[in-house]
Design an enzyme around this catalytic site. Structure first.
Site, PDB file in Angstrom:
ATOM      1  N   ASP A 183     -28.702  -3.051 -12.671  1.00 26.82           N
ATOM      2  CA  ASP A 183     -29.623  -3.843 -11.855  1.00 26.82           C
ATOM      3  C   ASP A 183     -30.747  -4.439 -12.693  1.00 26.82           C
ATOM      4  O   ASP A 183     -31.938  -4.238 -12.406  1.00 26.82           O
ATOM      5  CB  ASP A 183     -30.218  -2.994 -10.731  1.00 26.82           C
ATOM      6  CG  ASP A 183     -29.170  -2.313  -9.879  1.00 26.82           C
ATOM      7  OD1 ASP A 183     -28.170  -2.960  -9.552  1.00 26.82           O
ATOM      8  OD2 ASP A 183     -29.353  -1.115  -9.553  1.00 26.82           O
ATOM      9  N   GLU A 224     -26.908  -7.573  -1.175  1.00 25.77           N
ATOM     10  CA  GLU A 224     -28.027  -6.851  -1.777  1.00 25.77           C
ATOM     11  C   GLU A 224     -28.445  -7.550  -3.065  1.00 25.77           C
ATOM     12  O   GLU A 224     -27.819  -8.516  -3.503  1.00 25.77           O
ATOM     13  CB  GLU A 224     -27.629  -5.402  -2.076  1.00 25.77           C
ATOM     14  CG  GLU A 224     -26.434  -5.287  -2.992  1.00 25.77           C
ATOM     15  CD  GLU A 224     -25.826  -3.895  -3.028  1.00 25.77           C
ATOM     16  OE1 GLU A 224     -26.152  -3.064  -2.174  1.00 25.77           O
ATOM     17  OE2 GLU A 224     -25.000  -3.665  -3.929  1.00 25.77           O
TER      18      GLU A 224
END
Length: 523
Positions: free
Chosen positions: A53, A207
């Site tokens: 991420d 997301e």
């Protein structure tokens, strides 16, 4: 579309694609592979090991990068670069355990740095913010924004100067002017693009929204398809709007990134951020699993971006299996981090981190006279909060001199989480074998309370060796292991298999001359 299956899923065999590129990687600290090939090109990953991420910030000539740190503390380590390829650690921004840290947002606004941090925690999840006037810190104490139902925040500033957090699921919430509280309720503003129904994915799971402004447009990159599971699931989609308030238009070329076959070197590619390069060109940073090596976690990849005539971003690196031309105009910084440690200083947050530490965990550890002193706690790795590292290579060997007090059990681990680990420990009389997250056997220990241990992870084949004379002669321990299944798709948690040290029971353990050495790749 045909999805093929490779024996590499089991992790025991080298992939032809990986083997072809193995000799191309340059070697840095401890023989670790580095992306910069030294000839104006680079070979992914730019950040090997578990760097999931990626959240990137361009600040003038400087770039800063941080990642999800989950249950490792100190966490949210900030890395620095000036060319997007070579990175060095600055230090951790988060020292207080507030829960399992997921995808963060690193921003600078009005001269101040902000980290928006989603956590999975008991009794409830939330999103926190910390801030600093210098990227090196000190960072503030966490401020709870009381957002229990979302993950993956992204800070954005509208054309009218308003501040927002865009959230998972196509939602957003307004921020106060100082960015330290929310204003009003969460609202739904975007319905993400849907992939064809017959694609093999983990789940829809919109997301990781990332908002970027370029010219007259706001661009939103979103991850859909699930983060792990099938290698073909995770992907990157794009939308744009003239205003931060929408409406959002879907990119006609969606998805921008997706693994389409297990023959590719990088699986489950997604969660992308756009960033302008040193020469004004554009790049994307996102993560992916190395084929057959879920155990290494999600590694950070760099992909070159071009813009179509009608103003959409396109990735140009293909499956990222070949070297790419490096960003132009940047300045190299010292690259990487040595994992070997002579314990001259205590490198918590960069070289070492605790797993799920208690409030006073840092009091257990100190360094003196080139020795790491670790106070024992718990009964085994399951409850002793071991000290762990981020491994960067498919094959590596760790060694350390270990001395223990009476009543102490200590050793070396390959640790996924507190229910799934392997390793070898010892007390004054017997070894203890760790396998499948259990203590499996206690054969006699001929070395007493001091020995040098060696753990070799050769592409998931694990062996242990012991020495009673400081490493001059070695004795192979009679228990080998295979660990290709020690990963998220078996256990959950989005973690990696990390090398580390532990001390359990009473008293303390003393560790000296820790070495990490990446092994040569197979031909």
């Amino acid at each position: 579309m045909t999805i093929t299956r490779r024996d590499a899923v089991a992790g025991a065999l080298a992939l032809p694609a990986a083997a072809d590129a193995a000799s191309q990687w340059r070697r840095g600290h401890d023989g670790q592979r580095i992306a910069d090939l030294g000839n104006g090109t680079f070979l992914n990953p730019v950040m090997p090991g578990d760097r999931p991420d990626p959240a990137v910030l361009k600040d003038g000539k400087d770039y800063y990068l941080t990642f999800s740190s989950f249950d490792s503390y100190p966490g949210c380590v900030i890395w620095h670069s000036r060319d997007l390829v070579n990175w060095r650690p600055i230090g951790p921004a988060l020292n207080q355990n507030i829960g399992s840290v997921w995808a963060v947002s690193l921003e600078k606004h009005a001269g101040r740095y902000f980290l928006y941090i989603p956590v999975k925690a008991s009794p409830r999840n939330s999103i926190f913010v910390i801030y600093a006037d210098r990227i090196e810190g000190p960072w503030s104490e966490p401020v709870d924004l009381h957002l229990p139902n979302h993950i993956d925040p992204c800070h954005a500033v509208g054309e009218d100067g308003s501040r927002w957090l865009f959230l998972s699921g196509g939602d957003r919430v307004r921020l106060s002017e100082d960015g330290l509280s929310t204003v009003g309720a969460v609202e739904h503003v975007y319905d993400p693009w849907r992939y064809p129904a017959d694609w093999v994915v983990e789940s829809f799971s919109p997301e990781g929204p990332k908002i970027h402004r370029r010219g007259d447009w706001f661009y939103m990159l979103t991850a859909v398809g699930g983060t792990a599971g099938p290698p073909t699931g995770h992907m990157v989609i794009a939308a744009r709007a003239r205003s931060i308030h929408g409406p959002w238009e879907q990119c006609p070329q969606n998805p921008l990134v997706r693994t389409i076959s297990t023959d590719e070197r990088w699986w489950s590619r997604g969660h992308a951020s756009l960033v302008e390069g040193p020469a004004g060109d554009w790049w994307a940073l996102y993560h992916g699993y190395e084929a057959g090596y879920w155990t290494l976690g999600r590694q950070t990849l760099l992909d070159r971006v071009v813009w179509t005539r009608d103003g959409w971003p396109q990735m140009t690196g293909g499956d990222l299996s070949a070297p790419l031309a490096a960003p132009r105009g940047g300045e190299r910084v010292p690259n990487g981090l040595p994992l070997s440690d002579g314990f001259a200083t205590l490198a918590l947050g960069t070289r070492w981190s605790f797993f799920k530490p208690r409030t006073d965990e840092a009091r257990r550890v100190r360094v003196a006279a080139n020795t790491l002193h670790l106070k024992a706690t718990g009964m085994a790795p399951v409850d002793s909060s071991p000290l762990l590292q981020v491994a960067t290579d498919q094959a590596y060997r760790i060694e350390c001199d270990i001395e223990i007090d009476p009543g102490t059990t200590a050793g070396m681990l390959l640790f996924y989480d507190d229910r799934l680990y392997c390793g070898l420990g010892f007390d004054g009389e017997r070894f203890v074998t760790h396998q499948y997250g259990q203590e499996r056997g206690r054969p006699a220990n001929p070395h007493g309370r001091s020995m040098r241990l060696r753990v070799t992870n050769d592409r998931h084949i694990v062996t242990f060796d012991t020495s009673g004379d400081g490493g001059r002669t070695w004795r192979r321990f009679d228990r080998g292991m295979e660990v290709s299944g020690y990963h998220h798709n078996v256990r959950g948690g989005f973690l990696m298999l990390r090398p580390g040290l532990y001390a359990a029971g009473d008293g303390e353990a003393r560790f000296r001359n820790f070495t990490y050495r990446a092994a040569p790749f197979r031909a």
